[in-house]
Motif scaffolding. Structure first.
Motif, PDB file in Angstrom:
ATOM      1  N   ARG A 157       4.615  -1.738  -1.363  1.00 60.51           N
ATOM      2  CA  ARG A 157       6.010  -1.449  -1.031  1.00 60.51           C
ATOM      3  C   ARG A 157       6.326   0.022  -1.255  1.00 60.51           C
ATOM      4  O   ARG A 157       6.925   0.682  -0.405  1.00 60.51           O
ATOM      5  N   ARG A 158       5.897   0.559  -2.399  1.00 61.74           N
ATOM      6  CA  ARG A 158       6.160   1.965  -2.709  1.00 61.74           C
ATOM      7  C   ARG A 158       5.423   2.895  -1.758  1.00 61.74           C
ATOM      8  O   ARG A 158       5.959   3.915  -1.325  1.00 61.74           O
ATOM      9  N   ALA A 159       4.189   2.560  -1.410  1.00 60.19           N
ATOM     10  CA  ALA A 159       3.423   3.386  -0.476  1.00 60.19           C
ATOM     11  C   ALA A 159       4.078   3.385   0.905  1.00 60.19           C
ATOM     12  O   ALA A 159       4.096   4.414   1.591  1.00 60.19           O
ATOM     13  N   ALA A 160       4.631   2.253   1.317  1.00 62.34           N
ATOM     14  CA  ALA A 160       5.309   2.175   2.620  1.00 62.34           C
ATOM     15  C   ALA A 160       6.563   3.050   2.618  1.00 62.34           C
ATOM     16  O   ALA A 160       6.867   3.694   3.632  1.00 62.34           O
ATOM     17  N   ILE A 161       7.286   3.079   1.512  1.00 62.47           N
ATOM     18  CA  ILE A 161       8.487   3.918   1.416  1.00 62.47           C
ATOM     19  C   ILE A 161       8.113   5.383   1.575  1.00 62.47           C
ATOM     20  O   ILE A 161       8.746   6.125   2.337  1.00 62.47           O
ATOM     21  N   VAL A 162       7.082   5.813   0.870  1.00 60.01           N
ATOM     22  CA  VAL A 162       6.655   7.207   0.946  1.00 60.01           C
ATOM     23  C   VAL A 162       6.146   7.525   2.343  1.00 60.01           C
ATOM     24  O   VAL A 162       6.418   8.604   2.885  1.00 60.01           O
TER      25      VAL A 162
END
Length: 175
Positions: free
Chosen positions: A164-169
């Motif tokens: 999820r965090r990687a997708a946001i970045v």
């Protein structure tokens, strides 16, 4: 986020629960690894290498979970030729970690179901001079492996948050 920022940060900062869950993974594996290493001093020489290898492998894999919440797990080390310093792609990391987490869950479910319904009474060990079929372990052994029931679900939770965090970045970098 500009290009200089994305060179320093691969994913957004993890929430505290994710960091706690990542640190809980090695703690789930530690009792069984320590117990297996204690057998090195009491068991025969044939199984010593196996106990050391299995303990080191399981602890090493558990410690890799920490890379999902720390920067050192998101970039290749600088000393690696050609790819040193580059960001580790998130998609393969997420896939491998989820496969590992779900495999651990499947192994635990099989073990629990087998323990309850006795699909397999005893199995071939394949190491040491013991008889090929051994009885099922009792609580004296299982107490060291019980914490490992949390290993798979914790890895799945930490990996899902990492994805999820990687997708946001990734979305921020594209905009």
């Amino acid at each position: 986020m500009n290009h200089a920022d994305s060179a320093r940060v691969s994913t957004a900062a993890p929430p505290p629960w994710t960091v706690w869950a990542a640190y809980a993974v090695p703690l789930c594996v530690l009792p069984s690894a320590a117990w297996r290493l204690s057998l090195v001093f009491t068991d025969d020489a044939v199984t010593q290498w196996y106990m050391i290898f299995l303990s080191a492998l399981s602890m090493g894999l558990a410690l890799l979970t920490l890379g999902l919440v720390h920067g050192w797990g998101q970039r290749f080390p600088h000393w690696v030729p050609r790819i040193g310093g580059r960001r580790i792609p998130a998609r393969p990391v997420v896939r491998v970690a989820l496969i590992g987490g779900w495999s651990l869950v499947a192994i635990c479910v099989y073990f629990l179901l087998n323990h309850r319904f006795h699909f397999v009474q005893s199995g071939w060990v394949g190491i040491g001079d013991d008889e090929p079929a051994l009885r099922a372990p009792d609580w004296e052994v299982l107490r060291y492996y019980a914490p490992m029931l949390g290993w798979g679900p914790l890895v799945i939770a930490v990996t899902t948050d990492y994805g999820r965090r990687a997708a946001i970045v990734s979305r921020l970098e594209k905009s």
